[in-house]
Design an enzyme around this catalytic site. Structure first.
Site, short mmCIF file in Angstrom:
data_model
loop_
_atom_site.label_atom_id
_atom_site.label_comp_id
_atom_site.label_asym_id
_atom_site.label_seq_id
_atom_site.Cartn_x
_atom_site.Cartn_y
_atom_site.Cartn_z
NE ARG A 1 -4.40 -1.43 1.83
CZ ARG A 1 -5.35 -1.64 2.71
NH1 ARG A 1 -5.22 -1.20 3.95
NH2 ARG A 1 -6.46 -2.27 2.38
CE LYS B 1 -19.23 -17.98 9.29
NZ LYS B 1 -19.36 -17.09 10.45
N GLY C 1 -8.10 -9.01 0.87
CA GLY C 1 -6.84 -9.41 1.51
C GLY C 1 -6.49 -10.88 1.27
N GLY D 1 -12.29 -4.55 2.20
CA GLY D 1 -13.70 -4.22 2.42
C GLY D 1 -14.29 -3.36 1.32
C1 3PG Z 1 -8.57 -1.72 5.28
O1 3PG Z 1 -7.45 -2.09 5.61
O2 3PG Z 1 -9.48 -2.50 4.96
C2 3PG Z 1 -8.82 -0.25 5.19
O3 3PG Z 1 -7.68 0.45 5.55
C3 3PG Z 1 -10.00 0.16 6.05
O4 3PG Z 1 -9.77 -0.11 7.40
P1 3PG Z 1 -11.01 -0.33 8.36
O5 3PG Z 1 -11.65 -1.62 7.97
O6 3PG Z 1 -10.43 -0.35 9.76
O7 3PG Z 1 -11.95 0.84 8.16
MG MG Z 2 -11.15 -3.62 6.55
#
Ligand code: 3PG
Ligand code: MG
Length: 397
Positions: free
Chosen positions: A37, A198, A355, A378
């Site tokens: 990142r 899931k 991820g 996310g």
């Molecule tokens: C992540 O790593 O998914 C983003 O930086 C967002 O982080 P968060 O889920 O803590 O908002």
């Molecule tokens: Mg996250």
């Protein structure tokens, strides 16, 4: 119009540019253990400093919940960023107020500074307008380069974008362009790989994708729930029994919009979830009662490869099997390598995010051949759910 400005549209010479990056990287022994990142954020900073801007970098780090938490300071990240940029990066001990103002005031054109973790202030996650004002006084222009945080409507991603002239950074621009080509205006046929444990966490993803893609290839533990829903005995396999009805509904509604749901035809089963557990390949109608499916089998891999060869676009989120333990990464590896090869040959546009997914593709040695690997977890998921990301919406004219 759904367009956004980029840093090419901004006049930044001598200006203070607030760059919202996502520097939320994994740490080990006080140092970033994966700097992807940081490297992907560096281009925007370099381009802006080359144009003569003073670049002030903002980010969250971890989830300190509005309090100062010593091991969630951005300082070690600032040190790593300086190494990547090959120049000093000044660090402000606070995100707003006198310390931040002091650091920014001493900057020359072409300098870079980083402010302390935004989430040390509870107002950040509340999208508080006064906190956004306190950030806005530190800059003349705002650039959002944090696609991976764009699913959060926070002060630095949402409110601040409405207070200053705003544009997308290089990484944000690349993410939006790549993702737009994959699901916005894709070359058809389009396949989606949706994996993970899931079904319940992927309901919205499946619902949205079934309207947009030609086939959804189901992987991971969630495939077991689909197999159960189709009347197969799945033995001790991970499964959400109460989601079987929903799985049947997904298959039916996908069929109605011309989207095929592709399930494994064979699986690798073992008696326990453990690395190198004794295993064998069985058809999905022959899973022993005392064993569990931990990967897709070779016939499934061959079937998926054949389908991908017919497709022009692939969106991938979630691994096929228990890819974190050998040899149950074999199915994921084989499909990932097939997608990588088709991409190399110019036959497929392949986009992946999340991820676990990126870790699985790296493990397969396939990531570098994909057309685009998103830095988002996310936010990528919410994007394939078809949701509006507040941080992106705030950049749109
Ligand atoms: C992540 O790593 O998914 C983003 O930086 C967002 O982080 P968060 O889920 O803590 O908002
Ligand atoms: Mg996250």
């Amino acid at each position: 119009m759904n367009t956004f400005k980029t840093i090419d549209d901004l006049d930044v010479v001598g200006k203070r540019v607030l760059v919202r990056a996502d520097l939320n990287v994994p740490m080990q022994d006080g140092k970033p253990s994966d700097t992807t990142r940081l490297e992907r954020s560096a281009q925007t900073i370099k381009d802006l400093t080359a144009k003569g801007a003073k670049v002030v970098v903002l980010s969250h780090f971890g989830r300190p919940k509005g309090k100062v938490v010593a091991d969630m300071s951005l300082e070690p990240v600032c040190v790593a960023m300086a190494t990547i940029l090959g120049k000093p990066v000044a660090f402000a001990r606070d995100t707003i107020g006198e310390s931040a103002k002091g650091v920014v005031a001493t900057m020359q054109d072409g300098d870079v500074a980083m402010l302390e973790n935004l989430r040390f202030h509870a107002e950040e996650e509340k999208n508080d307008p006064a906190f956004a004002d306190a950030l806005a006084v530190l800059g003349d222009v705002y650039v959002n380069d944090a696609f991976s945080t764009a699913h959060r409507a926070h002060a630095s991603t949402e409110a601040l974008a409405r207070k200053l002239p705003a544009a997308a950074g290089r990484l944000m621009q690349a993410e939006l362009e790549a993702l737009g080509k994959a699901l916005g205006t894709p070359q058809k046929p389009v396949a989606a790989v949706v994996g993970g444990a899931k079904v319940s966490t992927k309901m919205e993803v499946l619902g949205n994708l079934s309207k947009k893609v030609d086939m959804i290839i189901i992987g991971g533990g969630m495939a077991n729930t689909f197999l159960l829903a189709q009347g197969h005995d799945i033995g001790k396999s991970l499964c959400e029994k109460d989601m079987a009805e929903d799985a049947r509904a997904i298959i039916a509604s996908a069929a109605a919009t011309g989207c095929e749901i592709v399930l494994p035809v064979d699986v690798v089963v073992a008696s326990e979830f453990a690395a190198n557990a004794q295993n064998k390949v069985v058809g999905v109608d022959a899973i022993p009662a005392d064993m569990m499916a931990l990967d897709i089998g070779p016939a499934s891999v061959a079937d998926i490869e054949k389908r991908l060869a017919q497709c022009k676009t692939l969106v991938w989120n979630g691994p096929f099997g228990a890819f974190e333990i050998e040899p149950f990464d074999a199915g994921t590896n084989a499909v990932a390598q097939a997608a990588a090869r088709l991409t190399r040959e110019g036959k497929l546009r392949s986009v992946a995010g999340g991820g676990d997914t990126v870790a699985a593709l790296v493990n397969a040695g396939a990531a570098q051949d994909f057309s685009y690997i998103s830095t988002a977890g996310g936010a990528f998921l919410e994007w394939i759910e078809g949701k509006t990301l507040p941080g992106v919406a705030a950049l749109m004219n």
